[in-house]
Design a protein around this motif. Structure first.
Motif, PDB file in Angstrom:
ATOM      1  N   TYR A   1      -0.481   1.841   6.858  1.00 21.72           N
ATOM      2  CA  TYR A   1      -1.624   0.955   6.634  1.00 21.72           C
ATOM      3  C   TYR A   1      -2.630   1.057   7.794  1.00 21.72           C
ATOM      4  O   TYR A   1      -3.833   1.174   7.584  1.00 21.72           O
ATOM      5  CB  TYR A   1      -1.119  -0.484   6.485  1.00 21.72           C
TER       6      TYR A   1
ATOM      7  N   ILE B   1      -3.041  12.666  -1.756  1.00 25.15           N
ATOM      8  CA  ILE B   1      -2.915  11.377  -2.442  1.00 25.15           C
ATOM      9  C   ILE B   1      -4.013  11.246  -3.498  1.00 25.15           C
ATOM     10  O   ILE B   1      -3.793  10.755  -4.607  1.00 25.15           O
ATOM     11  CB  ILE B   1      -3.058  10.216  -1.416  1.00 25.15           C
TER      12      ILE B   1
ATOM     13  N   GLY C   1       5.551   1.174   6.051  1.00 26.10           N
ATOM     14  CA  GLY C   1       4.298   0.805   5.380  1.00 26.10           C
ATOM     15  C   GLY C   1       3.218   0.313   6.345  1.00 26.10           C
ATOM     16  O   GLY C   1       2.073   0.769   6.279  1.00 26.10           O
TER      17      GLY C   1
ATOM     18  N   ALA D   1      10.115   0.832   3.240  1.00 28.09           N
ATOM     19  CA  ALA D   1       8.719   0.442   2.964  1.00 28.09           C
ATOM     20  C   ALA D   1       8.257  -0.631   3.954  1.00 28.09           C
ATOM     21  O   ALA D   1       7.136  -0.586   4.463  1.00 28.09           O
ATOM     22  CB  ALA D   1       8.577  -0.063   1.528  1.00 28.09           C
TER      23      ALA D   1
ATOM     24  N   ARG E   1       3.883   1.682  -1.220  1.00 24.18           N
ATOM     25  CA  ARG E   1       4.465   1.952  -2.540  1.00 24.18           C
ATOM     26  C   ARG E   1       3.408   2.450  -3.515  1.00 24.18           C
ATOM     27  O   ARG E   1       3.679   3.294  -4.355  1.00 24.18           O
ATOM     28  CB  ARG E   1       5.112   0.680  -3.102  1.00 24.18           C
ATOM     29  N   ARG E   2       2.189   1.893  -3.438  1.00 21.95           N
ATOM     30  CA  ARG E   2       1.161   2.288  -4.400  1.00 21.95           C
ATOM     31  C   ARG E   2       0.762   3.749  -4.238  1.00 21.95           C
ATOM     32  O   ARG E   2       0.619   4.471  -5.220  1.00 21.95           O
ATOM     33  CB  ARG E   2      -0.070   1.374  -4.259  1.00 21.95           C
ATOM     34  N   TRP E   3       0.563   4.191  -2.984  1.00 22.29           N
ATOM     35  CA  TRP E   3      -0.020   5.523  -2.795  1.00 22.29           C
ATOM     36  C   TRP E   3       0.907   6.550  -2.169  1.00 22.29           C
ATOM     37  O   TRP E   3       0.633   7.737  -2.237  1.00 22.29           O
ATOM     38  CB  TRP E   3      -1.305   5.425  -1.961  1.00 22.29           C
TER      39      TRP E   3
ATOM     40  N   PHE F   1      -5.813   2.784   6.424  1.00 24.18           N
ATOM     41  CA  PHE F   1      -6.537   1.694   5.761  1.00 24.18           C
ATOM     42  C   PHE F   1      -7.294   0.816   6.756  1.00 24.18           C
ATOM     43  O   PHE F   1      -8.506   0.879   6.823  1.00 24.18           O
ATOM     44  CB  PHE F   1      -5.593   0.903   4.847  1.00 24.18           C
TER      45      PHE F   1
ATOM     46  N   TYR G   1       4.330  14.890  -4.789  1.00 22.50           N
ATOM     47  CA  TYR G   1       4.114  14.201  -3.529  1.00 22.50           C
ATOM     48  C   TYR G   1       5.142  13.099  -3.284  1.00 22.50           C
ATOM     49  O   TYR G   1       5.624  12.941  -2.149  1.00 22.50           O
ATOM     50  CB  TYR G   1       2.694  13.642  -3.372  1.00 22.50           C
TER      51      TYR G   1
ATOM     52  N   GLU H   1      -3.730  11.076  -7.807  1.00 21.27           N
ATOM     53  CA  GLU H   1      -4.256  10.043  -8.722  1.00 21.27           C
ATOM     54  C   GLU H   1      -4.661  10.632 -10.067  1.00 21.27           C
ATOM     55  O   GLU H   1      -4.688   9.943 -11.075  1.00 21.27           O
ATOM     56  CB  GLU H   1      -5.479   9.356  -8.097  1.00 21.27           C
TER      57      GLU H   1
ATOM     58  N   PHE I   1       0.838  -1.200   0.000  1.00 23.55           N
ATOM     59  CA  PHE I   1       0.000   0.000   0.000  1.00 23.55           C
ATOM     60  C   PHE I   1       0.876   1.254   0.000  1.00 23.55           C
ATOM     61  O   PHE I   1       0.594   2.230  -0.682  1.00 23.55           O
ATOM     62  CB  PHE I   1      -0.920   0.007   1.236  1.00 23.55           C
TER      63      PHE I   1
END
Lengths: 210, 210
Positions: free
Chosen positions: B187, B131, B183, B179, A188-190, B191, B144, B135, A186
Motif C-alpha cells: 500500500y 497488474i 499488504g 495479507a 487482495r484486490r490487485w 498507493f 500473476y 485487469e 488492496f
C-alpha cells in the motif's frame, strides 16, 4: 441556510470559472457554457479512462471524443495531469463516514464497504494504469498520492473521533493505522487476487485493532 | 550428492528442452544451443519489461531485440503469457528465509527485507504494468496471482514453522496473515506513497502479531 441568504461573494466564488455570469452571444450565460464544456470534457476523459486506461486518455483523444477544442481544454486545465486529476476525482466512489459512537463498529462498516467497492466498482480496473503512469512521471505520482489521501479521509475521520473519545491512545499513528487496515484489502484486490470477502475485511479489523 | 551419483533420468529431465544432448551441425550440443537461445530471449524480454512495461514487451519486439526468430520463440513458449511468466520469474528478487527459532525475529527480518526491496528493486517499477494488464486479461491475472503466491512463499514458510513450534495457533489463517503483514507495505509503495521505512515495517509486525 436558504439560497437567498447566501452572501453575494459566495455566489460569485461558486461559479466554476470565477467570472461573473454575463449572457454570451447565444443567450446562454457564459458561466453556464463554461460549466457545460468542462463537464463534457470530464465525461469524455472518464470514458477514455475506463476504455483505454490512463495512457489512452491523451488530450488529443479527449478533444476528439468531447468535441471541445484543445485550446479550450488547456484554458480550463493548464496541463494534462490537472485534467486527469479532476477526472479521477469524478470516477472515484466517496465512502460515507459512519458515526455510531463505537470505533470497532464504525471501522468494520468502513472496511466491509471498501471490500465491496473493491469487488465491484469500475474504477478499480482503471487504477493500476494510473499507478503504472505514476512510476514514470513524478507529477502523476504526486497527483495520485494526494487523491489516495483523499480516498482515505473517511478512515482518518473515524480514527480521529476514536482518539477524541479516548478509544484509541492520543499518540496513535493515524497513517500507519490506515495502511495496516486498508493495505491488506488492496493487496487482495490487485496482488494476491484471493477472495476479498466481508469476512476477510472483518478479520483484518479484529487483528489490527483488537 | 556428487554429480556422478545423479541418476541418468534426472540428468535428462534437467536439460531444459527435455531432449537428449546431441551435437548439432555447429558442433555445439543441441541442448546448449536451446539453453542459450532461451536465455537470450528471456534477457531481451526482461530488458523490454524494464524499459517499456508489460504492454511494450510484444513477441515481435522481443524477437527483434533478441535476434531469435518468432517461430523459435513460440517453440520454447506456446504463448506470450508463458514467456512473460518466465521472464517475470527471472526479474523478481527471491527473499532468503530466516530461521532463528523465533517467529517475531524471523518475521521482522522478512518484513524489513521486503521494505528494502520495495524501496530499491527495479522490478517494483514494472509491476504496476503487469497488474494493469491483468485487469484486462484473465490469463495474465492467473499467471500473476501464481507469481505473487510464489513471492510470498518465504512468509508462508516462517508462519508454518511458527505453527509447528506452537508459537501460533494451529488454526492460523496463513493467507490472511500474509495479507495483513505484507499488504500495508505494498500500500505504501504503490498507493499512499508515504515513506516505507524499516521502522514502519516493524510497527506493522508489532501491530499484527502482538
Amino acid at each position: 441556510m436558504s439560497i437567498s441568504s447566501v452572501p453575494m461573494q459566495k455566489k460569485l466564488i461558486s461559479t466554476e470559472s470565477g467570472a461573473p455570469a454575463i449572457a454570451g452571444s447565444t443567450g446562454v450565460p457564459v458561466n453556464e457554457k463554461v460549466r457545460r464544456s468542462r463537464m463534457t470534457v470530464l465525461a469524455a476523459t472518464a470514458e477514455l479512462l475506463f476504455e483505454r486506461g490512463f495512457a489512452g486518455a491523451s488530450v488529443d483523444e479527449i478533444s476528439r471524443r468531447s468535441g471541445v477544442a484543445k485550446t479550450t481544454i488547456y484554458r480550463h486545465w493548464p496541463t494534462r495531469v490537472d485534467l486527469l486529476r479532476d477526472a479521477c476525482s469524478t470516477i472515484g466512489t466517496p465512502q460515507k463516514v459512519p458515526d455510531t459512537g463505537s470505533f470497532q463498529t464504525d471501522m468494520t462498516a468502513l472496511m466491509t464497504d471498501l471490500a465491496q467497492l473493491l469487488r465491484t466498482a469500475r474504477w478499480t480496473s482503471v487504477l493500476p494504469s494510473i499507478i503504472d503512469a505514476a512510476e514514470r512521471d513524478p507529477d502523476i505520482a504526486d497527483m495520485y498520492s494526494k487523491l489516495q489521501h483523499g480516498y482515505s479521509a473517511p478512515f482518518e475521520t473515524v480514527i480521529l473521533r476514536a482518539i477524541t473519545r479516548g478509544e484509541l491512545p492520543d499518540d496513535t499513528d493515524v497513517a500507519m493505522l490506515i495502511a495496516a487496515l486498508t493495505g491488506p484489502l488492496f493487496y487482495r484486490r490487485w496482488f494476491s487476487r484471493d477472495p476479498l470477502t466481508d469476512a476477510f475485511a472483518k478479520q483484518i479489523v479484529q487483528r489490527v485493532i483488537r
